[in-house]
Motif scaffolding. Structure first.
Motif, PDB file in Angstrom:
ATOM      1  N   LEU A  79      35.625   0.762 -12.276  1.00  0.00           N
ATOM      2  CA  LEU A  79      34.392   1.368 -11.771  1.00  0.00           C
ATOM      3  C   LEU A  79      33.220   1.127 -12.725  1.00  0.00           C
ATOM      4  O   LEU A  79      32.080   0.939 -12.279  1.00  0.00           O
ATOM      5  CB  LEU A  79      34.596   2.861 -11.526  1.00  0.00           C
ATOM      6  N   GLY A  80      33.493   1.142 -14.025  1.00  0.00           N
ATOM      7  CA  GLY A  80      32.436   0.837 -14.990  1.00  0.00           C
ATOM      8  C   GLY A  80      31.903  -0.569 -14.803  1.00  0.00           C
ATOM      9  O   GLY A  80      30.689  -0.799 -14.794  1.00  0.00           O
ATOM     10  N   LEU A  81      32.818  -1.522 -14.622  1.00  0.00           N
ATOM     11  CA  LEU A  81      32.401  -2.909 -14.390  1.00  0.00           C
ATOM     12  C   LEU A  81      31.691  -3.065 -13.046  1.00  0.00           C
ATOM     13  O   LEU A  81      30.734  -3.831 -12.936  1.00  0.00           O
ATOM     14  CB  LEU A  81      33.609  -3.834 -14.484  1.00  0.00           C
ATOM     15  N   ALA A  82      32.145  -2.340 -12.037  1.00  0.00           N
ATOM     16  CA  ALA A  82      31.494  -2.397 -10.721  1.00  0.00           C
ATOM     17  C   ALA A  82      30.062  -1.881 -10.802  1.00  0.00           C
ATOM     18  O   ALA A  82      29.176  -2.365 -10.095  1.00  0.00           O
ATOM     19  CB  ALA A  82      32.295  -1.598  -9.701  1.00  0.00           C
ATOM     20  N   GLY A  83      29.817  -0.925 -11.683  1.00  0.00           N
ATOM     21  CA  GLY A  83      28.469  -0.403 -11.860  1.00  0.00           C
ATOM     22  C   GLY A  83      27.502  -1.422 -12.429  1.00  0.00           C
ATOM     23  O   GLY A  83      26.284  -1.238 -12.362  1.00  0.00           O
ATOM     24  N   LEU A  84      28.039  -2.513 -12.980  1.00  0.00           N
ATOM     25  CA  LEU A  84      27.186  -3.582 -13.509  1.00  0.00           C
ATOM     26  C   LEU A  84      26.650  -4.501 -12.414  1.00  0.00           C
ATOM     27  O   LEU A  84      25.677  -5.219 -12.630  1.00  0.00           O
ATOM     28  CB  LEU A  84      27.968  -4.436 -14.512  1.00  0.00           C
ATOM     29  N   LEU A  85      27.278  -4.486 -11.265  1.00  0.00           N
ATOM     30  CA  LEU A  85      26.911  -5.406 -10.197  1.00  0.00           C
ATOM     31  C   LEU A  85      25.416  -5.367  -9.855  1.00  0.00           C
ATOM     32  O   LEU A  85      24.766  -6.421  -9.800  1.00  0.00           O
ATOM     33  CB  LEU A  85      27.776  -5.150  -8.963  1.00  0.00           C
ATOM     34  N   PRO A  86      24.821  -4.196  -9.648  1.00  0.00           N
ATOM     35  CA  PRO A  86      23.370  -4.185  -9.379  1.00  0.00           C
ATOM     36  C   PRO A  86      22.534  -4.727 -10.540  1.00  0.00           C
ATOM     37  O   PRO A  86      21.530  -5.403 -10.318  1.00  0.00           O
ATOM     38  CB  PRO A  86      23.050  -2.709  -9.128  1.00  0.00           C
ATOM     39  N   PHE A  87      22.954  -4.454 -11.769  1.00  0.00           N
ATOM     40  CA  PHE A  87      22.197  -4.972 -12.912  1.00  0.00           C
ATOM     41  C   PHE A  87      22.239  -6.494 -12.942  1.00  0.00           C
ATOM     42  O   PHE A  87      21.211  -7.154 -13.091  1.00  0.00           O
ATOM     43  CB  PHE A  87      22.759  -4.426 -14.237  1.00  0.00           C
ATOM     44  N   VAL A  88      23.430  -7.054 -12.804  1.00  0.00           N
ATOM     45  CA  VAL A  88      23.592  -8.499 -12.899  1.00  0.00           C
ATOM     46  C   VAL A  88      22.887  -9.199 -11.739  1.00  0.00           C
ATOM     47  O   VAL A  88      22.144 -10.170 -11.947  1.00  0.00           O
ATOM     48  CB  VAL A  88      25.086  -8.877 -12.949  1.00  0.00           C
ATOM     49  N   THR A  89      23.097  -8.713 -10.528  1.00  0.00           N
ATOM     50  CA  THR A  89      22.493  -9.390  -9.377  1.00  0.00           C
ATOM     51  C   THR A  89      20.975  -9.213  -9.355  1.00  0.00           C
ATOM     52  O   THR A  89      20.243 -10.189  -9.195  1.00  0.00           O
ATOM     53  CB  THR A  89      23.103  -8.900  -8.052  1.00  0.00           C
ATOM     54  N   LEU A  90      20.508  -7.988  -9.518  1.00  0.00           N
ATOM     55  CA  LEU A  90      19.057  -7.770  -9.467  1.00  0.00           C
ATOM     56  C   LEU A  90      18.347  -8.374 -10.668  1.00  0.00           C
ATOM     57  O   LEU A  90      17.295  -8.989 -10.520  1.00  0.00           O
ATOM     58  CB  LEU A  90      18.737  -6.280  -9.357  1.00  0.00           C
ATOM     59  N   GLY A  91      18.904  -8.184 -11.866  1.00  0.00           N
ATOM     60  CA  GLY A  91      18.268  -8.749 -13.062  1.00  0.00           C
ATOM     61  C   GLY A  91      18.154 -10.259 -12.984  1.00  0.00           C
ATOM     62  O   GLY A  91      17.107 -10.836 -13.270  1.00  0.00           O
ATOM     63  N   GLY A  92      19.243 -10.901 -12.573  1.00  0.00           N
ATOM     64  CA  GLY A  92      19.220 -12.354 -12.439  1.00  0.00           C
ATOM     65  C   GLY A  92      18.301 -12.818 -11.325  1.00  0.00           C
ATOM     66  O   GLY A  92      17.562 -13.797 -11.476  1.00  0.00           O
ATOM     67  N   TRP A  93      18.349 -12.117 -10.190  1.00  0.00           N
ATOM     68  CA  TRP A  93      17.521 -12.497  -9.051  1.00  0.00           C
ATOM     69  C   TRP A  93      16.036 -12.319  -9.366  1.00  0.00           C
ATOM     70  O   TRP A  93      15.212 -13.182  -9.035  1.00  0.00           O
ATOM     71  CB  TRP A  93      17.921 -11.680  -7.821  1.00  0.00           C
ATOM     72  N   ILE A  94      15.691 -11.226 -10.001  1.00  0.00           N
ATOM     73  CA  ILE A  94      14.287 -10.992 -10.358  1.00  0.00           C
ATOM     74  C   ILE A  94      13.804 -12.079 -11.315  1.00  0.00           C
ATOM     75  O   ILE A  94      12.685 -12.571 -11.203  1.00  0.00           O
ATOM     76  CB  ILE A  94      14.097  -9.586 -10.959  1.00  0.00           C
ATOM     77  N   PHE A  95      14.674 -12.470 -12.240  1.00  0.00           N
ATOM     78  CA  PHE A  95      14.285 -13.504 -13.203  1.00  0.00           C
ATOM     79  C   PHE A  95      14.150 -14.867 -12.528  1.00  0.00           C
ATOM     80  O   PHE A  95      13.142 -15.546 -12.680  1.00  0.00           O
ATOM     81  CB  PHE A  95      15.304 -13.584 -14.341  1.00  0.00           C
ATOM     82  N   LEU A  96      15.158 -15.272 -11.752  1.00  0.00           N
ATOM     83  CA  LEU A  96      15.151 -16.613 -11.157  1.00  0.00           C
ATOM     84  C   LEU A  96      14.200 -16.725  -9.972  1.00  0.00           C
ATOM     85  O   LEU A  96      13.314 -17.583  -9.946  1.00  0.00           O
ATOM     86  CB  LEU A  96      16.571 -17.011 -10.743  1.00  0.00           C
ATOM     87  N   ALA A  97      14.381 -15.895  -8.968  1.00  0.00           N
ATOM     88  CA  ALA A  97      13.539 -15.982  -7.775  1.00  0.00           C
ATOM     89  C   ALA A  97      12.131 -15.465  -8.060  1.00  0.00           C
ATOM     90  O   ALA A  97      11.166 -15.900  -7.444  1.00  0.00           O
ATOM     91  CB  ALA A  97      14.165 -15.196  -6.625  1.00  0.00           C
ATOM     92  N   GLY A  98      12.026 -14.549  -9.003  1.00  0.00           N
ATOM     93  CA  GLY A  98      10.729 -13.993  -9.338  1.00  0.00           C
ATOM     94  C   GLY A  98       9.780 -15.003  -9.938  1.00  0.00           C
ATOM     95  O   GLY A  98       8.576 -14.769 -10.000  1.00  0.00           O
ATOM     96  N   LEU A  99      10.303 -16.138 -10.376  1.00  0.00           N
ATOM     97  CA  LEU A  99       9.431 -17.197 -10.877  1.00  0.00           C
ATOM     98  C   LEU A  99       8.629 -17.834  -9.749  1.00  0.00           C
ATOM     99  O   LEU A  99       7.585 -18.427  -9.974  1.00  0.00           O
ATOM    100  CB  LEU A  99      10.262 -18.273 -11.585  1.00  0.00           C
ATOM    101  N   PHE A 100       9.119 -17.705  -8.507  1.00  0.00           N
ATOM    102  CA  PHE A 100       8.507 -18.389  -7.377  1.00  0.00           C
ATOM    103  C   PHE A 100       7.851 -17.463  -6.360  1.00  0.00           C
ATOM    104  O   PHE A 100       6.988 -17.883  -5.623  1.00  0.00           O
ATOM    105  CB  PHE A 100       9.557 -19.246  -6.669  1.00  0.00           C
ATOM    106  N   THR A 101       8.303 -16.226  -6.298  1.00  0.00           N
ATOM    107  CA  THR A 101       7.775 -15.308  -5.291  1.00  0.00           C
ATOM    108  C   THR A 101       7.739 -13.887  -5.855  1.00  0.00           C
ATOM    109  O   THR A 101       8.602 -13.520  -6.650  1.00  0.00           O
ATOM    110  CB  THR A 101       8.629 -15.360  -4.007  1.00  0.00           C
TER     111      THR A 101
END
Length: 162
Positions: free
Chosen positions: A11-33
């Motif tokens: 459950l602790g590792l599952a709680g990381l899922l939003p951090f990893v997906t959102l943090g990465g997405w904001i960084f990568l896709a956020g460069l363009f939009t």
């Protein structure tokens, strides 16, 4: 027992899922939009998790039936209760600053909050105040959270406007 139950680790590792997906997405896709709503969602999730870390310490203090005695709580229990409140107040401050002033500042304040909470927990762990398997898991979780928040904060500044 030197390890936490498997379910707690999972459950602790599952709680990381939003951090990893959102943090990465904001960084990568956020460069363009612009992704203003995702940045707010990540900041709010970080505040919730930081508050939860405080709640863990309240739970540790309250698990004993003798917390309320004539002489009052022990020094360790007072420290646990204080550590239970401080992350929540800090998370509220991070969220307020992020929403009302500057999202990037909110992220950096959350990073400080996660790091400070971990350092305090590390000191408590060394004194035997935390379960043996707790700190290694928290070290991994904290590192991933900090990296994710850093990635999100490095997205272009003009994409933070709501």
């Amino acid at each position: 027992m030197n390890r936490l139950p498997f379910l707690a680790v999972l459950l602790g590792l599952a709680g990381l899922l939003p951090f990893v997906t959102l943090g990465g997405w904001i960084f990568l896709a956020g460069l363009f939009t612009p992704l203003p709503h995702l940045t707010l969602i990540l900041l709010a999730y970080g505040a919730c998790i930081l508050s939860f870390l405080g709640a863990v310490h309240w739970g540790l203090a309250m698990e004993r039936p003798d917390i309320i005695t004539i002489s009052g709580p022990s020094t360790r229990d007072r420290q646990r209760l204080l550590l239970g409140v401080c992350p929540s107040l800090w998370a509220w401050l991070c969220l307020c600053i992020g929403v009302l002033a500057n999202m990037r500042a909110g992220y950096f304040l959350e990073i400080i909050g996660f790091a400070a909470t971990f350092m305090i927990e590390r000191a408590a762990w060394r004194q035997g105040a935390l379960p043996p398997g707790y700190l290694p898991l928290r070290a991994v979780l904290t590192a991933v959270v900090i990296i994710s928040l850093l990635m999100a904060s490095l997205a272009p500044q003009n994409h933070y406007a709501l």
